[in-house]
Design a protein around this motif. Sequence first.
Motif, PDB file in Angstrom:
ATOM      1  N   TRP A 159       1.872  -2.378 -14.299  1.00 41.61           N
ATOM      2  CA  TRP A 159       2.028  -2.275 -12.842  1.00 41.61           C
ATOM      3  C   TRP A 159       1.702  -3.583 -12.119  1.00 41.61           C
ATOM      4  O   TRP A 159       1.729  -3.633 -10.894  1.00 41.61           O
ATOM      5  CB  TRP A 159       1.151  -1.140 -12.303  1.00 41.61           C
ATOM      6  N   SER A 203      -2.403  -0.607  -6.515  1.00 43.95           N
ATOM      7  CA  SER A 203      -1.138  -0.549  -5.783  1.00 43.95           C
ATOM      8  C   SER A 203      -0.390  -1.881  -5.909  1.00 43.95           C
ATOM      9  O   SER A 203      -0.881  -2.911  -5.431  1.00 43.95           O
ATOM     10  CB  SER A 203      -1.458  -0.254  -4.312  1.00 43.95           C
ATOM     11  N   GLY A 243       0.762  -1.241   0.000  1.00 41.86           N
ATOM     12  CA  GLY A 243       0.000   0.000   0.000  1.00 41.86           C
ATOM     13  C   GLY A 243       0.794   1.293   0.000  1.00 41.86           C
ATOM     14  O   GLY A 243       0.266   2.329   0.427  1.00 41.86           O
ATOM     15  N   THR A 244       2.037   1.236  -0.483  1.00 47.06           N
ATOM     16  CA  THR A 244       2.836   2.468  -0.489  1.00 47.06           C
ATOM     17  C   THR A 244       3.109   2.969  -1.903  1.00 47.06           C
ATOM     18  O   THR A 244       3.441   4.132  -2.099  1.00 47.06           O
ATOM     19  CB  THR A 244       4.194   2.238   0.208  1.00 47.06           C
ATOM     20  N   PHE A 293       1.853   3.342  -5.992  1.00 46.05           N
ATOM     21  CA  PHE A 293       0.594   3.391  -6.746  1.00 46.05           C
ATOM     22  C   PHE A 293       0.846   3.495  -8.247  1.00 46.05           C
ATOM     23  O   PHE A 293       1.873   4.023  -8.683  1.00 46.05           O
ATOM     24  CB  PHE A 293      -0.271   4.561  -6.244  1.00 46.05           C
ATOM     25  N   SER A 294      -0.119   3.023  -9.016  1.00 47.39           N
ATOM     26  CA  SER A 294       0.004   3.020 -10.475  1.00 47.39           C
ATOM     27  C   SER A 294      -0.285   4.422 -11.020  1.00 47.39           C
ATOM     28  O   SER A 294      -0.555   5.359 -10.265  1.00 47.39           O
ATOM     29  CB  SER A 294      -0.947   1.986 -11.067  1.00 47.39           C
TER      30      SER A 294
END
Length: 368
Positions: free
Chosen positions: A135, A172, A34-35, A37-38
């Motif tokens: 991603w 993410s 969760g850090t 992001f696309s």
Amino acid sequence: MQAASPRLPFAVKPTAHPVPEADRLKAFEALGFGTLFSDHMAVIRWSADKGWHSAEITARAPFPIDPAASVLHYAQEIFEGMKAYRTADGRAVLFRPQENARRFNESARRMAMPELPEEDFLAAVEGLVKIDARWIPQGEGSSLYLRPFMFASETFLGVRPSKEYIFCVIASPVGPYFKGGAKPVKIWVSETYTRAAAGGTGAAKCGGNYAASLVAQAEAAAHGCDQVVFLDAAEHRWVEELGGMNVFFVLEDGSIVTPPLSGTILPGITRKSLISLAADEGLTVREEPYSFDRWQADAASGRLKEAFACGTAAVVAGIGAVKFSGGEFRIGDGETGPVTTRLREALVGIQRGQTNDRNGWLHTLSGV
Ligand code: PLP
Ligand code: COI
């Protein structure tokens, strides 16, 4: 008969500033949870007068939000968690996405929010995964975590359901949820705080449930534990679920127990899938109440062989030890047990396209 509503048209506006490939590859070297992001997000708006409208796939960017937006005051917000995987044969797949679409609307009903037609939910998720396919990480244990969510965006301080909402999906790339990777987790039993009471919002995936769990989760961390497990609100006796996962107990006779869907726990899609996979493996799963007293007694007598937590983010994590105000106990030999491992492998094998998906749980995205 009611006519099916036409699907929303999505305007696709690729970002002018995609993350450079070298930066993306560098970030992929150490994936956490969760850090990262696309490049894009999917957005659909709802208003009382227009219904669902303005669907788009666009550059990921902050929302301008009025300080009086009702979500900031009364927390009318729901979300989902799901993953896209890259299979060994190169397909991009989603795992049981229809289940997330359905549960999202169950949460919406509980929170007095508008339901999003399942096909529009799925089109938003698929559209985002397609545009951001680069991603999706390839490695074992990594995937593209998808976070569909909806919040009340009306500028209004009165206490009633909002007349405007924003639905959004972000993506993410993630590795293991727990820092220890595949090591068994240690959990803290909260005897003070409860998560949900009968008639409350426990079965809905609303942000408020997680806000209410944070103090207990912080207590767990302060005691050196990875997660908190909640007991029921009425008697503080029955095991319910973890802050973000369902829980299973594997007994000596090979049978498995998991708390029933009583309305106060989240009906996990991983939970439901594991119940079905366990049955395929000839294991009996009983959805029945399991008390904390029995948990301690079964762990002490050796009747309890294994316990594990499960959810989209965490997948299947063995529980090695349990701590509470009165002490600490180990489950089995403290390691991830064979039944937990077998079920985990059966699930992951399907999600990764390595084993026969005989239930048709994988949804392959075309042209990705
Ligand atoms: N319980 C809670 C409170 C959760 O947040 C989650 C995660 O989504 C789960 C259970 C597991 O649900 P699922 O398997 O659908 O991810
Ligand atoms: C998930 O597993 O998708 C969850 O939502 C759990 C947690 C990350 C909130």
